[in-house]
Design an enzyme around this catalytic site. Structure first.
Site, short mmCIF file in Angstrom:
data_model
loop_
_atom_site.label_atom_id
_atom_site.label_comp_id
_atom_site.label_asym_id
_atom_site.label_seq_id
_atom_site.Cartn_x
_atom_site.Cartn_y
_atom_site.Cartn_z
N ARG A 1 -38.19 19.74 -14.71
CA ARG A 1 -38.07 19.44 -13.22
C ARG A 1 -38.02 17.84 -13.24
O ARG A 1 -38.66 17.16 -13.84
CB ARG A 1 -39.18 19.70 -12.09
CG ARG A 1 -39.36 21.26 -12.15
CD ARG A 1 -38.22 22.10 -11.41
NE ARG A 1 -37.90 21.72 -10.18
CZ ARG A 1 -37.23 22.24 -9.18
NH1 ARG A 1 -36.49 23.48 -9.44
NH2 ARG A 1 -36.57 21.84 -8.24
N VAL A 2 -37.00 17.13 -12.45
CA VAL A 2 -36.92 15.84 -12.27
C VAL A 2 -37.36 15.40 -10.86
O VAL A 2 -37.60 14.21 -10.58
CB VAL A 2 -35.35 15.24 -12.52
CG1 VAL A 2 -35.16 15.51 -13.88
CG2 VAL A 2 -34.55 15.92 -11.37
N ASP A 3 -37.88 16.32 -10.28
CA ASP A 3 -38.47 15.93 -8.88
C ASP A 3 -39.83 16.29 -8.81
O ASP A 3 -40.57 16.34 -9.90
CB ASP A 3 -37.93 16.71 -7.59
CG ASP A 3 -37.94 18.39 -7.98
OD1 ASP A 3 -38.58 18.95 -9.05
OD2 ASP A 3 -37.25 19.26 -7.39
N ASP A 4 -40.67 16.27 -7.66
CA ASP A 4 -41.76 16.20 -7.64
C ASP A 4 -42.40 17.65 -7.37
O ASP A 4 -43.20 18.28 -6.48
CB ASP A 4 -42.72 15.51 -6.52
CG ASP A 4 -42.33 14.08 -6.59
OD1 ASP A 4 -42.53 13.61 -8.10
OD2 ASP A 4 -41.97 13.19 -5.72
#
Ligand code: WT7
Length: 665
Positions: free
Chosen positions: A531-534
């Site tokens: 994942r590149v998001d939170d």
């Protein structure tokens, strides 16, 4: 060094639906150039009360927020019913005596079989009871049950009458369940007295009581009917559970279902009528209800089950996922039943009573297709080979993995030790939102590289974007996006279409944003980087950092919290929380504070969200505008403070030193 390549074994290639890379490439090209022909041909094996429109009407979409709202539809004009196709179709074709489920309970020796005809009878009885309670087309039903055959049967009963079901994993807490119930206002909640998971007893009915109590206090809800299945095999009987029935609300399954007729007419629904909602975590706010509709989802689940597991009628399929997750929807309830498969339905956990359970069950039923998660593989790997080699496993042909990137060591152990280097391993990348496999090998066609999800499934057109949003050509890495809709794609966030557009289509106009990073190699193979998001991927389950933070600040001693992922040898990622306490409390505080904070998170979300580490933080690293610098926290969490990078934009550079001093305190 070039990654090792493993060719699919000859016995897997022979007779496979797709038996060469060239054939995959031809079919893939056609799936993009002629979607109507490609999907229409596959769909014609199912029953349609009304056929779809052809030509420009077959499938419509707008994927570009610059050109208006996001919309997509497939099989327009068609009418069908997913339950009919999963159950009645097989009975009609003379396969009523075929086994649908070999149920294997939590404890060894607990086992039952359910044939397609028996499943049909049960589904009809449940559907008739639901109808008698006023549940009809478009109404919501919440399901909070363990892995018993009754769980998929309730999902199917809803589909039969056009009700929209939402399964909540029976490991989520009362507060989580309450949030999901409140979001969808169900007419009925279906649950179970209790369940035994591994050595632990969990009283599910009590958790439902608590959830409804929370909502009652908030006066948010009209009271749904609560249908309670008395799960005797859990070892906690109807009379022994602590929750007493609520008059006028609770009904015991065993008191009402058996009396219903085993005939229940199917409600034909439109191709784009909703089938289910499934709540999943994102980078912000509360979990969203991912909405899937009828025809496209049905075809996506069936086609991927057919091709990715190279399903043939003699196969015995076993997916270890719970129906509370999308994997259990697409590869326990829908994909296998749509294709008329025989499958193992497993209630237990892979390490109970010992780490050989999976292989014992594989031998018992002659499992040919096995599907699990990297975290389970790593857990079993750590328990030692002897638990595997004690069992024969000779029936296995294809081993699948899903949920998070699989590290090459775990891949090789799965392939070599479990599969005797004589299987195909399918590393399937997909999401709750995608409904079905997106990037995956085909077992008879795709040469495997340990750790790579390899190539896109039919109809899926991925791309990699750089920081500026430009497509990366050839080898390279960046953000993984999808360029056009596929049949089983989510249609909206239930009740919040703007959130759907914002989450998935506002980052890069014209593309579906997956939230994952990926690398593409010189062979066009995709390697998912995470994942590149939170969002933190704990044992293959998505936990939003915002949800954990909001749980922590819900505690009266917590002033602020910042949560980051940290690598974990078994879970993949673990939850690492930095916590600032209310003014006046000294650091480190009494040990009881840590325990209370952890308990708070378990109460708000569930045990899967338990933080591994609480790191006391008198101050958090922030920019001058007050934004928490998570990059800095991630480095501190993973003990890489020598690589903090540029900290000159920190409002108070001194906080880093204070955090380092409080590590482990
Ligand atoms: C996220 C989706 C799809 C069912 C299970 C999880 C990660 C999933 C893989 C894989 C690398 C994977 C991604 C994705 N993921 N499968 N084979 N390789 N990463 O569903 O909860 O919707 O999570 O799981 O990060 O975005 P989910």
């Amino acid at each position: 060094m070039a990654a090792a390549v493993h060719q699919p074994p000859e016995h897997v290639v022979k007779g496979a639906h797709v038996d060469s890379l060239a054939k995959y490439k031809d079919m893939y090209a056609r799936s993009l150039s002629d979607p109507e022909g490609f999907w229409g041909e596959f769909a014609s094996q199912f029953h349609w009360n009304k056929k779809w429109s052809t030509g420009a009407d077959f499938h419509k979409y707008n994927f570009d927020l610059n050109k208006g709202g996001i919309s997509l539809s497939w099989f327009n004009g068609a009418e069908t019913n997913v339950c009919y196709n999963c159950v009645d179709r097989h009975v009609k074709e003379g396969n009523g005596d075929r086994v649908a489920f070999f149920w294997e309970g939590n404890d060894v020796g607990q086992a039952t079989t359910t044939t397609y005809k028996e499943l049909q009878d049960m589904v009809c009885q449940i559907a008739n009871y639901m109808k008698s309670q006023g549940v009809g087309k478009g109404d919501d039903v919440t399901i909070y049950m363990p892995m018993v055959p009754e769980l998929p049967a309730v999902m199917l009963a809803c589909a039969r009458i056009g009700a929209v079901f939402s399964v909540v994993f029976a490991g989520f807490s009362a507060e989580s369940l309450a949030g999901r119930i409140s979001d969808s206002s169900p007419k009925m909640v279906v649950t179970c007295s209790a369940v035994k998971r591994g050595p632990k007893h969990i009283e599910l009915k009590k958790i439902v009581d608590e959830a409804l109590q929370i909502l009652d206090n908030e006066e948010e809800l009209h009271i749904p009917r609560v249908l309670v299945y008395d799960h005797k095999a859990s070892g906690v009987s109807r009379d022994a559970i602590q929750a007493s029935p609520v008059e006028g609300r609770d009904v015991w399954w065993q008191d009402v279902i058996g009396d219903q007729s085993t005939d229940c007419e199917v409600t034909w629904v439109g191709a784009e009528d909703p089938l289910f909602k499934l709540y999943t975590s994102g980078s912000t706010g509360k979990p969203k209800g991912v909405l899937h509709t009828t025809a496209g989802y049905m075809i996506g689940a069936a086609a991927t089950f057919n091709y990715v597991f190279d399903y043939k009628p003699d196969d015995i399929f076993w997916c270890t996922a719970d129906c509370g997750w999308i994997t259990g929807h697409s590869y326990v309830t829908f994909g296998p039943l749509l294709m008329g498969a025989k499958q193992v339905l497993f209630e237990g956990v892979p390490t109970y009573p010992d780490a050989g359970r999976c292989w014992e069950v594989c031998d018992k039923y002659g499992v040919t297709l096995f599907y699990t998660a990297p975290t389970a593989i790593r857990t079993l790997m750590a328990c030692g080979e002897q638990h595997v080699t004690k069992h024969k496993r000779t029936s296995l042909r294809i081993l699948g993995t899903v949920g998070e990137p699989i590290n090459p060591e775990a891949w090789r152990w799965y392939y070599e030790v479990v599969g005797n280097s004589n299987v195909s391993v399918v590393d399937t990348w997909w999401q709750t939102e995608t409904g079905a496999h997106m990037i995956t090998p085909l077992p008879g066609a795709t040469p495997m590289k340990p750790g790579s999800a390899t190539l896109p499934f039919f109809g899926v057109e991925p791309a990699i974007l750089d920081d500026k949003g430009n497509e990366v050509e050839g080898p390279g890495q960046g953000y993984l996006v999808i360029k056009r809709p596929w049949p089983s794609m989510m249609r909206t966030v239930a009740g919040d279409h703007p959130r759907f557009e914002q989450t998935y289509f506002s980052h890069y106009k014209g593309y579906y944003f997956t939230g994952d990073g990926a690398r593409r190699d010189e062979d066009g193979y995709y390697w998912i980087l995470g994942r590149v998001d939170d969002v933190i991927n704990v044992s293959g389950h998505r936990i939003g950092t915002a949800e954990v933070e909001s749980a922590l600040v819900g505690h009266h001693l917590c002033a602020e919290a910042a949560v980051v992922p940290v690598d974990h040898p078994i879970k993949g990622q673990a939850i690492y929380a930095f916590v600032t306490l209310m003014n006046g409390i000294e650091y480190p505080p009494d040990e009881s504070v840590r325990k209370e904070l952890v308990a708070q998170v378990r109460k708000a979300i569930g045990p899967i969200a338990t933080p591994d580490v609480i790191h006391w933080a008198p101050g958090l690293p922030k920019t001058r505008s007050g934004k928490i610098m998570r990059r800095v926290l991630r480095k501190i969490a993973s003990k890489e403070e020598d690589q903090l990078g540029d900290t000159s934009t920190l409002a108070d550079p001194g906080v880093v030193q204070v955090l380092l001093e409080l590590r482990g305190k």
